[in-house]
Motif scaffolding. Structure first.
Motif, PDB file in Angstrom:
ATOM      1  N   THR A   3       0.859  -1.178   0.000  1.00 14.24           N
ATOM      2  CA  THR A   3       0.000   0.000   0.000  1.00 14.24           C
ATOM      3  C   THR A   3       0.902   1.237   0.000  1.00 14.24           C
ATOM      4  O   THR A   3       2.120   1.146   0.239  1.00 14.24           O
ATOM      5  CB  THR A   3      -0.906   0.038   1.230  1.00 14.24           C
ATOM      6  N   GLN A   4       0.284   2.400  -0.239  1.00  6.46           N
ATOM      7  CA  GLN A   4       1.058   3.635  -0.204  1.00  6.46           C
ATOM      8  C   GLN A   4       1.732   3.813   1.155  1.00  6.46           C
ATOM      9  O   GLN A   4       2.918   4.162   1.242  1.00  6.46           O
ATOM     10  CB  GLN A   4       0.148   4.828  -0.524  1.00  6.46           C
ATOM     11  N   GLN A   5       0.988   3.556   2.219  1.00  3.67           N
ATOM     12  CA  GLN A   5       1.545   3.717   3.560  1.00  3.67           C
ATOM     13  C   GLN A   5       2.694   2.752   3.799  1.00  3.67           C
ATOM     14  O   GLN A   5       3.748   3.130   4.322  1.00  3.67           O
ATOM     15  CB  GLN A   5       0.459   3.505   4.619  1.00  3.67           C
ATOM     16  N   GLU A   6       2.525   1.488   3.414  1.00  8.81           N
ATOM     17  CA  GLU A   6       3.588   0.491   3.580  1.00  8.81           C
ATOM     18  C   GLU A   6       4.831   0.859   2.770  1.00  8.81           C
ATOM     19  O   GLU A   6       5.960   0.682   3.228  1.00  8.81           O
ATOM     20  CB  GLU A   6       3.070  -0.888   3.169  1.00  8.81           C
ATOM     21  N   HIS A   7       4.606   1.353   1.559  1.00  9.46           N
ATOM     22  CA  HIS A   7       5.720   1.721   0.682  1.00  9.46           C
ATOM     23  C   HIS A   7       6.581   2.808   1.322  1.00  9.46           C
ATOM     24  O   HIS A   7       7.818   2.740   1.301  1.00  9.46           O
ATOM     25  CB  HIS A   7       5.164   2.199  -0.664  1.00  9.46           C
ATOM     26  N   TYR A   8       5.918   3.795   1.914  1.00  8.19           N
ATOM     27  CA  TYR A   8       6.669   4.860   2.575  1.00  8.19           C
ATOM     28  C   TYR A   8       7.363   4.344   3.829  1.00  8.19           C
ATOM     29  O   TYR A   8       8.522   4.705   4.100  1.00  8.19           O
ATOM     30  CB  TYR A   8       5.742   6.034   2.897  1.00  8.19           C
ATOM     31  N   GLU A   9       6.692   3.516   4.599  1.00  8.68           N
ATOM     32  CA  GLU A   9       7.304   2.986   5.813  1.00  8.68           C
ATOM     33  C   GLU A   9       8.523   2.125   5.492  1.00  8.68           C
ATOM     34  O   GLU A   9       9.540   2.186   6.185  1.00  8.68           O
ATOM     35  CB  GLU A   9       6.276   2.172   6.600  1.00  8.68           C
ATOM     36  N   GLN A  10       8.413   1.327   4.432  1.00 13.17           N
ATOM     37  CA  GLN A  10       9.466   0.372   4.104  1.00 13.17           C
ATOM     38  C   GLN A  10      10.640   1.010   3.360  1.00 13.17           C
ATOM     39  O   GLN A  10      11.776   0.556   3.493  1.00 13.17           O
ATOM     40  CB  GLN A  10       8.884  -0.758   3.252  1.00 13.17           C
ATOM     41  N   LEU A  11      10.368   2.064   2.574  1.00 15.96           N
ATOM     42  CA  LEU A  11      11.415   2.545   1.667  1.00 15.96           C
ATOM     43  C   LEU A  11      11.610   4.055   1.667  1.00 15.96           C
ATOM     44  O   LEU A  11      12.731   4.537   1.797  1.00 15.96           O
ATOM     45  CB  LEU A  11      11.101   2.081   0.243  1.00 15.96           C
ATOM     46  N   LEU A  12      10.530   4.815   1.522  1.00 11.85           N
ATOM     47  CA  LEU A  12      10.676   6.225   1.163  1.00 11.85           C
ATOM     48  C   LEU A  12      10.804   7.197   2.333  1.00 11.85           C
ATOM     49  O   LEU A  12      11.417   8.255   2.182  1.00 11.85           O
ATOM     50  CB  LEU A  12       9.501   6.672   0.282  1.00 11.85           C
ATOM     51  N   ALA A  13      10.204   6.884   3.482  1.00 14.20           N
ATOM     52  CA  ALA A  13      10.147   7.884   4.562  1.00 14.20           C
ATOM     53  C   ALA A  13      11.531   8.382   4.966  1.00 14.20           C
ATOM     54  O   ALA A  13      11.735   9.594   5.136  1.00 14.20           O
ATOM     55  CB  ALA A  13       9.405   7.316   5.768  1.00 14.20           C
ATOM     56  N   ASP A  14      12.502   7.457   5.095  1.00 18.02           N
ATOM     57  CA  ASP A  14      13.809   7.881   5.605  1.00 18.02           C
ATOM     58  C   ASP A  14      14.675   8.548   4.550  1.00 18.02           C
ATOM     59  O   ASP A  14      15.735   9.096   4.872  1.00 18.02           O
ATOM     60  CB  ASP A  14      14.547   6.693   6.239  1.00 18.02           C
ATOM     61  N   ILE A  15      14.239   8.540   3.273  1.00 20.47           N
ATOM     62  CA  ILE A  15      15.012   9.218   2.222  1.00 20.47           C
ATOM     63  C   ILE A  15      14.194  10.314   1.542  1.00 20.47           C
ATOM     64  O   ILE A  15      14.630  10.887   0.542  1.00 20.47           O
ATOM     65  CB  ILE A  15      15.514   8.223   1.161  1.00 20.47           C
ATOM     66  N   TYR A  16      13.004  10.616   2.091  1.00 28.91           N
ATOM     67  CA  TYR A  16      12.096  11.518   1.390  1.00 28.91           C
ATOM     68  C   TYR A  16      12.715  12.903   1.166  1.00 28.91           C
ATOM     69  O   TYR A  16      12.707  13.422   0.042  1.00 28.91           O
ATOM     70  CB  TYR A  16      10.784  11.653   2.166  1.00 28.91           C
ATOM     71  N   CYS A  17      13.254  13.508   2.218  1.00 34.27           N
ATOM     72  CA  CYS A  17      13.866  14.832   2.064  1.00 34.27           C
ATOM     73  C   CYS A  17      15.009  14.790   1.061  1.00 34.27           C
ATOM     74  O   CYS A  17      15.146  15.679   0.210  1.00 34.27           O
ATOM     75  CB  CYS A  17      14.365  15.339   3.412  1.00 34.27           C
ATOM     76  N   TRP A  18      15.830  13.764   1.169  1.00 38.02           N
ATOM     77  CA  TRP A  18      16.954  13.623   0.234  1.00 38.02           C
ATOM     78  C   TRP A  18      16.471  13.504  -1.202  1.00 38.02           C
ATOM     79  O   TRP A  18      17.006  14.175  -2.098  1.00 38.02           O
ATOM     80  CB  TRP A  18      17.785  12.402   0.626  1.00 38.02           C
ATOM     81  N   MET A  19      15.448  12.691  -1.462  1.00 34.63           N
ATOM     82  CA  MET A  19      14.996  12.479  -2.840  1.00 34.63           C
ATOM     83  C   MET A  19      14.350  13.739  -3.418  1.00 34.63           C
ATOM     84  O   MET A  19      14.292  13.909  -4.630  1.00 34.63           O
ATOM     85  CB  MET A  19      14.038  11.286  -2.934  1.00 34.63           C
ATOM     86  N   MET A  20      13.898  14.655  -2.529  1.00 30.73           N
ATOM     87  CA  MET A  20      13.317  15.919  -2.975  1.00 30.73           C
ATOM     88  C   MET A  20      14.356  17.028  -3.076  1.00 30.73           C
ATOM     89  O   MET A  20      14.016  18.189  -3.296  1.00 30.73           O
ATOM     90  CB  MET A  20      12.197  16.333  -2.020  1.00 30.73           C
ATOM     91  N   GLY A  21      15.629  16.662  -2.917  1.00 30.66           N
ATOM     92  CA  GLY A  21      16.696  17.644  -3.063  1.00 30.66           C
ATOM     93  C   GLY A  21      17.171  18.269  -1.770  1.00 30.66           C
ATOM     94  O   GLY A  21      17.968  19.216  -1.782  1.00 30.66           O
TER      95      GLY A  21
END
Length: 241
Positions: A3-21
């Motif tokens: 799910t969107q929530q699982e995807h962020y918890e598993q992968l994106l949350a800890d790199i979100y700021c970095w991936m946005m520059g």
């Protein structure tokens, strides 16, 4: 399939700021956006930020004088927002964005749903319900701001590979698989640790929403003044009640 929530918890949350520059860059872009569109409190001063993440929109809005309710499903991103929002009038709520009206006691002046958050909803029916709630919750002359990628036109072959972000220790690539109503997003992240490249990966779905369809649904919901700009596939819509 996550799910969107699982995807962020598993992968994106800890790199979100970095991936946005980076945090400073993400903040500066939104400061410029709100200045460019003359977004300042003029009514109730109440604002709701749907898909608030780490605060790229909530913090600039609070600095402009809005009282902000920031809603997101990621506990990690909301904690990051709180850490960066000391002294600002921001209330954080962990919940599905469709439930935003549970956390308001009156009409609001501004509702934002930016950076593809709209595409994270599970169906077009849920998007319609969201717009109906937005129209009901806004005060007269209140605004709704949306930004999202128009994924309605399919791309093929190697054009489905999207380089997202990279540096000396991380590489983030996305691969798109188009389906009739959605796009399967395959996110692939390599991290260099102790000289070795380690792979993390996850997939989830985003809705395929065209600019024209979103505009029509906003008008149907009761937001008659709809202004749209498209720049490089990124759609920006400001709808006024």
């Amino acid at each position: 399939m996550a799910t969107q929530q699982e995807h962020y918890e598993q992968l994106l949350a800890d790199i979100y700021c970095w991936m946005m520059g980076g945090f400073a860059s993400g903040l500066a872009k939104n400061v410029h956006f709100f200045e460019q569109h003359a977004i300042t409190p003029g009514g109730s001063g109440l604002a709701i930020n749907l898909g608030a993440g780490c605060g790229f929109q909530s913090i600039p809005l609070a600095r402009l004088g809005f009282c902000v309710t920031a809603i997101d499903t990621s506990e990690d991103l909301l904690r990051e927002l709180q850490n960066n929002a000391a002294g600002l009038d921001i209330q954080t709520v962990r919940d599905d964005l469709i439930n935003f009206d549970h956390y308001t006691t009156g009409r609001v002046e501004l509702i934002t749903c930016m950076t593809d958050t709209l595409l994270h909803l599970e169906s077009k029916d849920k998007v319609r319900r969201l717009f109906e709630k937005v129209a009901t919750s806004l005060e007269t002359a209140g605004k709704c701001i949306l930004t999202f990628r128009d994924l309605s036109a399919e791309v093929f072959g190697t054009d489905r590979f999207i380089p997202v972000q990279s540096d000396d220790s991380r590489i983030f690539t996305c691969f798109l698989e188009f389906e009739p109503e959605t796009v399967k997003i395959n996110d692939i992240v390599y991290r260099k640790e102790e000289g070795k490249w380690l792979l993390s990966k996850s997939d989830y779905r985003k809705l395929r929403l065209s600019r024209e369809w979103v505009e029509h649904q906003l008008v149907e919901a009761g937001l008659s003044n709809v202004e749209t700009k498209v720049d490089g596939g990124l759609v920006t819509i400001i709808a006024t009640k």
